[in-house]
Design an enzyme around this catalytic site. Structure first.
Site, short mmCIF file in Angstrom:
data_model
loop_
_atom_site.label_atom_id
_atom_site.label_comp_id
_atom_site.label_asym_id
_atom_site.label_seq_id
_atom_site.Cartn_x
_atom_site.Cartn_y
_atom_site.Cartn_z
N THR A 1 0.82 -1.21 0.00
CA THR A 1 0.00 0.00 0.00
C THR A 1 0.86 1.27 0.00
O THR A 1 1.98 1.25 0.52
CB THR A 1 -0.90 0.01 1.25
OG1 THR A 1 -1.50 1.28 1.42
CG2 THR A 1 -0.11 -0.30 2.52
N ASP A 2 0.29 2.35 -0.52
CA ASP A 2 0.99 3.64 -0.47
C ASP A 2 1.11 4.17 0.96
O ASP A 2 1.89 5.07 1.24
CB ASP A 2 0.30 4.68 -1.37
CG ASP A 2 -1.16 4.92 -1.02
OD1 ASP A 2 -1.68 4.33 -0.06
OD2 ASP A 2 -1.80 5.72 -1.75
N GLU A 3 0.31 3.59 1.89
CA GLU A 3 0.32 4.11 3.26
C GLU A 3 1.64 3.88 3.97
O GLU A 3 1.89 4.48 5.01
CB GLU A 3 -0.81 3.46 4.06
CG GLU A 3 -2.16 3.85 3.56
CD GLU A 3 -3.27 3.48 4.54
OE1 GLU A 3 -2.97 3.21 5.71
OE2 GLU A 3 -4.42 3.48 4.11
N TYR B 1 -1.82 -0.56 11.07
CA TYR B 1 -1.95 -1.22 9.75
C TYR B 1 -0.77 -0.86 8.85
O TYR B 1 -0.06 -1.74 8.35
CB TYR B 1 -3.27 -0.82 9.08
CG TYR B 1 -3.29 -1.12 7.59
CD1 TYR B 1 -3.26 -2.43 7.13
CD2 TYR B 1 -3.30 -0.09 6.65
CE1 TYR B 1 -3.25 -2.72 5.76
CE2 TYR B 1 -3.30 -0.36 5.29
CZ TYR B 1 -3.26 -1.67 4.85
OH TYR B 1 -3.24 -1.95 3.51
P1 NAD Z 1 -9.56 -7.53 2.61
O1 NAD Z 1 -9.59 -7.32 4.09
O2 NAD Z 1 -10.81 -7.33 1.82
O3 NAD Z 1 -9.05 -9.00 2.28
C1 NAD Z 1 -7.99 -9.62 3.00
C2 NAD Z 1 -8.10 -11.13 2.81
O4 NAD Z 1 -7.02 -11.73 3.54
C3 NAD Z 1 -9.40 -11.70 3.36
O5 NAD Z 1 -9.94 -12.62 2.43
C4 NAD Z 1 -8.97 -12.41 4.63
O6 NAD Z 1 -9.79 -13.53 4.98
C5 NAD Z 1 -7.56 -12.84 4.28
N1 NAD Z 1 -6.75 -13.05 5.49
C6 NAD Z 1 -6.63 -12.24 6.57
N2 NAD Z 1 -5.82 -12.79 7.49
C7 NAD Z 1 -5.42 -13.98 6.98
C8 NAD Z 1 -4.57 -15.00 7.46
N3 NAD Z 1 -3.96 -14.93 8.65
N4 NAD Z 1 -4.36 -16.09 6.67
C9 NAD Z 1 -4.97 -16.19 5.45
N5 NAD Z 1 -5.79 -15.25 4.96
C10 NAD Z 1 -6.00 -14.16 5.71
O7 NAD Z 1 -8.39 -6.59 2.10
P2 NAD Z 1 -8.15 -5.98 0.65
O8 NAD Z 1 -8.64 -4.59 0.62
O9 NAD Z 1 -8.61 -6.96 -0.36
O10 NAD Z 1 -6.56 -5.91 0.64
C11 NAD Z 1 -5.79 -7.00 0.11
C12 NAD Z 1 -4.33 -6.59 0.04
O11 NAD Z 1 -4.21 -5.42 -0.77
C13 NAD Z 1 -3.74 -6.23 1.41
O12 NAD Z 1 -2.43 -6.72 1.48
C14 NAD Z 1 -3.76 -4.71 1.42
O13 NAD Z 1 -2.72 -4.19 2.23
C15 NAD Z 1 -3.50 -4.42 -0.06
N6 NAD Z 1 -4.01 -3.10 -0.51
C16 NAD Z 1 -5.35 -2.79 -0.44
C17 NAD Z 1 -5.78 -1.55 -0.90
C18 NAD Z 1 -7.24 -1.15 -0.83
O14 NAD Z 1 -7.56 0.02 -1.08
N7 NAD Z 1 -8.16 -2.03 -0.52
C19 NAD Z 1 -4.86 -0.63 -1.42
C20 NAD Z 1 -3.51 -0.99 -1.47
C21 NAD Z 1 -3.10 -2.24 -1.02
O1 DAU Z 2 -4.16 3.84 0.42
C1 DAU Z 2 -4.35 2.46 0.37
C2 DAU Z 2 -5.19 2.02 1.56
O2 DAU Z 2 -6.51 2.48 1.32
C3 DAU Z 2 -5.16 0.51 1.79
O3 DAU Z 2 -3.86 0.13 2.14
C4 DAU Z 2 -6.13 0.11 2.90
O4 DAU Z 2 -6.18 -1.29 3.02
C5 DAU Z 2 -7.51 0.64 2.53
O5 DAU Z 2 -8.43 0.35 3.57
C6 DAU Z 2 -7.45 2.14 2.31
O6 DAU Z 2 -7.13 2.84 3.54
P1 DAU Z 2 -7.93 4.17 3.98
O7 DAU Z 2 -7.81 4.32 5.44
O8 DAU Z 2 -7.58 5.31 3.10
O9 DAU Z 2 -9.42 3.68 3.54
P2 DAU Z 2 -10.86 3.79 4.24
O10 DAU Z 2 -11.84 3.25 3.26
O11 DAU Z 2 -10.88 3.27 5.62
O12 DAU Z 2 -11.06 5.39 4.34
C7 DAU Z 2 -10.90 6.24 3.21
C8 DAU Z 2 -11.00 7.68 3.72
O13 DAU Z 2 -12.36 7.94 4.14
C9 DAU Z 2 -10.12 7.99 4.92
O14 DAU Z 2 -9.66 9.33 4.82
C10 DAU Z 2 -11.08 7.86 6.11
C11 DAU Z 2 -12.40 8.32 5.53
N1 DAU Z 2 -13.63 7.70 6.08
C12 DAU Z 2 -13.67 6.34 6.20
C13 DAU Z 2 -14.84 5.74 6.66
C14 DAU Z 2 -14.91 4.23 6.82
C15 DAU Z 2 -14.73 8.50 6.39
O15 DAU Z 2 -14.69 9.75 6.27
N2 DAU Z 2 -15.89 7.90 6.83
C16 DAU Z 2 -15.98 6.54 6.99
O16 DAU Z 2 -17.06 6.06 7.39
#
Ligand code: NAD
Ligand code: DAU
Length: 338
Positions: free
Chosen positions: A121-123, A148
């Site tokens: 992630t970019d975070e 996280y």
């Molecule tokens: P998600 O929470 O929807 O999915 C995570 C999956 O991992 C789930 O299916 C969960 O059951 C599985 N999991 C969790 N713990 C586990 C364990 N101990 N063993 C096996 N499986 C396990 O998350 P996501 O949004 O799909 O993110 C997936 C990946 O992408 C992560 O590594 C996250 O950091 C990365 N990512 C997500 C975003 C985003 O915006 N969603 C952005 C950048 C990177």
């Molecule tokens: O940047 C990549 C990341 O983006 C991933 O690594 C994470 O897994 C993914 O969850 C996401 O992180 P954020 O914290 O940015 O996403 P989230 O959806 O939780 O929130 C997006 C923005 O919206 C953040 O600034 C918080 C805000 N927010 C979130 C929720 C759930 C609200 O204002 N209201 C809400 O109810």
């Protein structure tokens, strides 16, 4: 034809990747997933069993991971605890899965000489000031804010160390915020859409001026497959679109697309340590691997995502009340946490 191990392939980003692989290649996929609250068997249930097998298990289980890696050509590692708000409430599972899980995958890749792509992630780079034009690049220093992002940064550093010291064939991608079908209702965009569908008001943290950069999940899947096929071992690639928006502007667009007044939302307690802005310079991925996002029109992407949630209440509905109850406790608590 190859056989891929996809960890976390029953979650949001991982399951979309599995679909993309099945649609665009002849590969077979084994998914390793613990099926935490963030996932379900349903996401994979319509996929052809001869090409997609689900193994329910924990990515920190070394014996299981080694036995699966022994049988595949490459690993794509998505499994993680992924939600910042949960990591502030209970960091333990983040350390366990994100750090120990990545260590376990790395050791298996080392033992079998298997190609690995690590999804991050970019975070890990922290945040950027509001109003600035600066962007993260592959050279940006790590500066994570939440448990996280701290554990994801730790995992990324392990991948770099295993690559340099043990010569494993690994790449890493760091993506901006991803949206689209099958995202859990705890996350910003699906939470607001499903609140509106349930007749509840959307919730914005603080003043809503925090900025996120948005990428459609299909474009993320294409980026990961491209890096897996043509990325250079030991390299990191940032994935982004330049599609930056304030949270409040994303929410107002959702409200408008769902025929609700644009001020029909609640402001709630801010997230502690809330990152101000993320922005990505994806020129390395664009110029060296010729990846470009296809879902350029963010509003069109939001419209189709809203439609998906409208049609798929059986998938998101059962978990919705519990998520809102947990949010209610946080959002109603006094601001000093006492
Ligand atoms: P998600 O929470 O929807 O999915 C995570 C999956 O991992 C789930 O299916 C969960 O059951 C599985 N999991 C969790 N713990 C586990 C364990 N101990 N063993 C096996 N499986 C396990 O998350 P996501 O949004 O799909 O993110 C997936 C990946 O992408 C992560 O590594 C996250 O950091 C990365 N990512 C997500 C975003 C985003 O915006 N969603 C952005 C950048 C990177
Ligand atoms: O940047 C990549 C990341 O983006 C991933 O690594 C994470 O897994 C993914 O969850 C996401 O992180 P954020 O914290 O940015 O996403 P989230 O959806 O939780 O929130 C997006 C923005 O919206 C953040 O600034 C918080 C805000 N927010 C979130 C929720 C759930 C609200 O204002 N209201 C809400 O109810």
């Amino acid at each position: 034809m190859k056989h891929l191990l996809v960890t976390g392939g029953a979650g949001f980003v991982g399951s979309n990747f599995v679909r993309h692989v099945l649609e665009t290649t002849f590969h077979r996929v084994t998914v390793l997933d613990k099926l935490t609250y963030a996932s379900s068997r349903l996401v994979l249930s319509d996929l052809p069993p001869e090409r997609c097998r689900l193994v329910v298990g924990d990515v920190t289980d070394a014996e299981l991971v080694h036995s699966l890696v022994a049988d595949v050509d490459a690993i794509v590692h998505f499994a993680a605890e992924s939600h910042n708000d949960n990591s502030l409430r209970e960091p333990g599972p983040f350390v366990q899965t994100n750090i120990l899980g990545t260590y376990t995958v790395l050791e298996a890749a080392r033992a079998y000489g298997t190609r690995l792509h690590h999804v991050s992630t970019d975070e890990v780079f922290g945040d950027l000031p509001l109003g600035s034009r600066t962007r993260f690049s592959e050279q940006s220093p790590f500066n994570p804010s939440s448990p996280y992002s701290g554990t994801k940064a730790g995992a990324d550093l392990l991948v770099r160390a295993w690559s340099r010291s043990f010569g494993i064939r690994a790449t890493t991608s760091n993506s901006c915020n991803i949206y689209g079908p099958f995202q859990h209702v705890e996350k910003f965009i699906p939470r607001q859409i499903t609140n509106i569908l349930r007749g509840a008001r959307p919730k914005i943290y603080g003043d809503g001026r925090n900025v996120r950069e948005w990428l459609h999940v299909d474009d993320h899947s294409r980026a990961v497959l491209t890096i897996l096929e043509r990325g250079r071992s030991g390299e990191t690639y940032l994935v982004g679109t330049g599609n930056e928006h304030e949270n409040i502007s994303v929410l107002r667009t959702i409200l408008r697309l769902m025929n609700r007044p644009e001020d029909d939302f609640d402001r709630v307690r801010d997230r502690p340590g809330h990152d101000a802005r993320y922005a990505i310079d994806a020129s390395k991925l664009r110029s060296t691997l010729q990846w470009t996002p296809r879902h350029d029109d963010f509003e069109a992407g939001l419209r189709s995502t809203i439609e998906w949630y409208r049609r798929n209440e059986p998938w998101w509905g059962p978990g919705k009340s519990a998520v809102e109850a947990a949010y209610g406790e946080r959002e109603d608590a006094p601001a000093d946490g006492s």
